[in-house]
Design an enzyme around this catalytic site. Structure first.
Site, short mmCIF file in Angstrom:
data_model
loop_
_atom_site.label_atom_id
_atom_site.label_comp_id
_atom_site.label_asym_id
_atom_site.label_seq_id
_atom_site.Cartn_x
_atom_site.Cartn_y
_atom_site.Cartn_z
N ASP A 110 0.59 -2.53 4.11
CA ASP A 110 0.07 -2.79 5.45
C ASP A 110 0.77 -3.92 6.20
OD1 ASP A 110 -1.83 -0.72 5.68
OD2 ASP A 110 -3.13 -1.79 4.28
N ASP A 175 -2.44 6.94 5.81
CA ASP A 175 -2.41 5.77 6.69
C ASP A 175 -1.01 5.13 6.76
OD1 ASP A 175 -4.69 6.31 5.08
OD2 ASP A 175 -5.66 4.43 5.61
N1 GLY Z 1 -5.85 1.81 6.41
C1 GLY Z 1 -7.13 1.60 5.89
C2 GLY Z 1 -8.18 2.32 6.62
O1 GLY Z 1 -7.92 3.07 7.54
O2 GLY Z 1 -9.32 2.12 6.27
#
Ligand code: GLY
Length: 393
Positions: A110, A175
């Protein structure tokens, strides 16, 4: 002159308020007063804290290595873009620079999200060369997570904790498409194609392995990092392995739309359109356009909606409509935004700790952040407002 369009947009927004439609003006005014409340809670003396949610009457905060740490800074940049007010710029800078050290983060994927939402928006709007360096350092950090045999960026480490307990070796979540923007941007800035190649490889593998026939996506694909073989397909935040977890579908839609915007690869545009069709025609999508937390959630309609999935979807649909010229996608985005800005989802003025939207779902199976405001819902709501006002169609 590279930053001229953003600067021009700000000047135009300030100079010709009469051109702004009532919806935009109302929501910018609302955001302006709400976010001042939230800022007051974040900034105490010299301390700049990162807000995540509002639970049981209290704003909750997270450490700067939490995946959501770039969103509030990004929201403040969008406020600067929407208002041209130096107040927002000053606070956006403080919140952005607070997470500077995250550019070295290598233990989860992330870093792309965190730094692009904050420094990326700051660089786009100010052209500050120091911000450019942070963006490039973060792109280098993210690149260390590339696993050549599998051709993907590993999302989470799996050598300890619950990921190891689940037996995963190299988990990749849908994601992760969102993290590619910082890599595309790094190649654009430097001409070094290594970032672009990693991003394209990751997008291609995701296209190949994450999607089902109907264009819905698995949440997690676990790879063998040595051979690239797929070891299994699972969920983490959805209701089961075969379900369509709502935010994951929105990340996929946004991710492939963004990937097309940088590459002009028709297969990415095609995938974004297939995802959009799947979502917009899904029998469990309510008429107002805000999905339940999982499109296959048990108990629909008596379960939670997810404003975060809706805000991400709206923002992506505005961009998709710009890219493929399909005005229907803009209409769908408008429909979602109208719902989010209605009393059903928008906080009452002065309430909600200063967050803009209510009723998001973070991680329902684990019981975390269920039916609460979330910092990323607000970020994508503001981004969608920016995209709505700057559309060409
Ligand atoms: N990327 C983590 C979520 O969407 O919860």
């Amino acid at each position: 002159m590279k930053h001229f369009p953003a600067v021009l947009a700000i000047i135009l927004l300030m100079a010709v308020p009469a051109c702004r439609n009532g919806f935009l003006a109302d929501n910018v005014r609302f955001a302006d007063s709400q976010l001042r409340i939230l800022l007051d809670k974040c900034d105490e003396g010299d301390t700049v804290r990162v807000p995540a949610s509002f639970i049981d009457g209290e704003v909750t905060f997270v450490p700067i290595d939490d995946w959501v740490s770039g969103f509030f800074a990004g929201s403040l940049w969008y406020m600067y873009e929407l208002t041209g007010d130096g107040f927002w710029k000053e606070h956006a800078k403080a919140h952005t620079e607070r997470i500077d050290s995250i550019k070295y983060l290598k233990w989860h994927h992330d870093v792309g999200f965190m730094i692009y939402d904050s420094f990326g928006n700051g660089y786009r709007l100010t052209g500050d060369p120091a911000y450019r360096e942070v963006l490039l350092e973060a792109a280098r950090s993210l690149s260390t997570r590339f696993r050549p045999a599998a051709g993907i960026l590993q999302s989470w480490d799996a050598d300890s904790g619950w990921r190891k307990e689940r037996g995963w070796r190299c988990p990749v979540i849908i994601d992760n498409m969102m993290n590619l923007e910082i890599l595309f941007n790094a190649t654009k800035e430097t001409g070094d194609s290594s970032f672009y190649k990693i991003a394209v490889s990751h997008a291609d593998k995701t296209l190949q392995n994450h999607f089902r026939e109907d264009a819905s996506s698995y949440h997690v694909v676990d790879y063998d990092p040595d051979t690239g073989e797929i070891r299994g397909k699972y969920t983490f935040q959805g209701c089961d392995d075969s379900s369509a977890w709502a935010r994951g579908q929105s990340w996929g839609l946004y991710g492939f739309t963004m990937a097309y915007s940088y590459t002009k690869e028709a297969k990415y545009l095609d995938q974004a359109e297939r995802i959009a069709e799947f979502l917009l025609n899904h029998p469990s999508l309510p008429a107002d356009g805000v999905p339940y937390w999982d499109y296959d959630a048990p108990g629909i309609p008596d379960t939670y909606r997810d404003a975060s999935a809706a805000a991400i979807m709206a923002s992506a649909l505005y961009q998709l409509s710009e890219l493929d010229g399909n005005k229907e996608y803009r209409k769908e985005a408008d429909r979602i935004m109208t719902t989010l800005a209605s009393p059903s989802f928008r906080s009452e003025p002065g309430e909600g700790g200063g967050f803009l939207l209510q009723h998001s779902v973070g991680h329902l199976p684990a019981g975390g952040y269920v039916d609460v405001p979330l910092t990323y819902s607000d970020y994508y709501f503001l981004e969608a407002l920016v995209r709505k006002q700057s559309r060409r169609l």
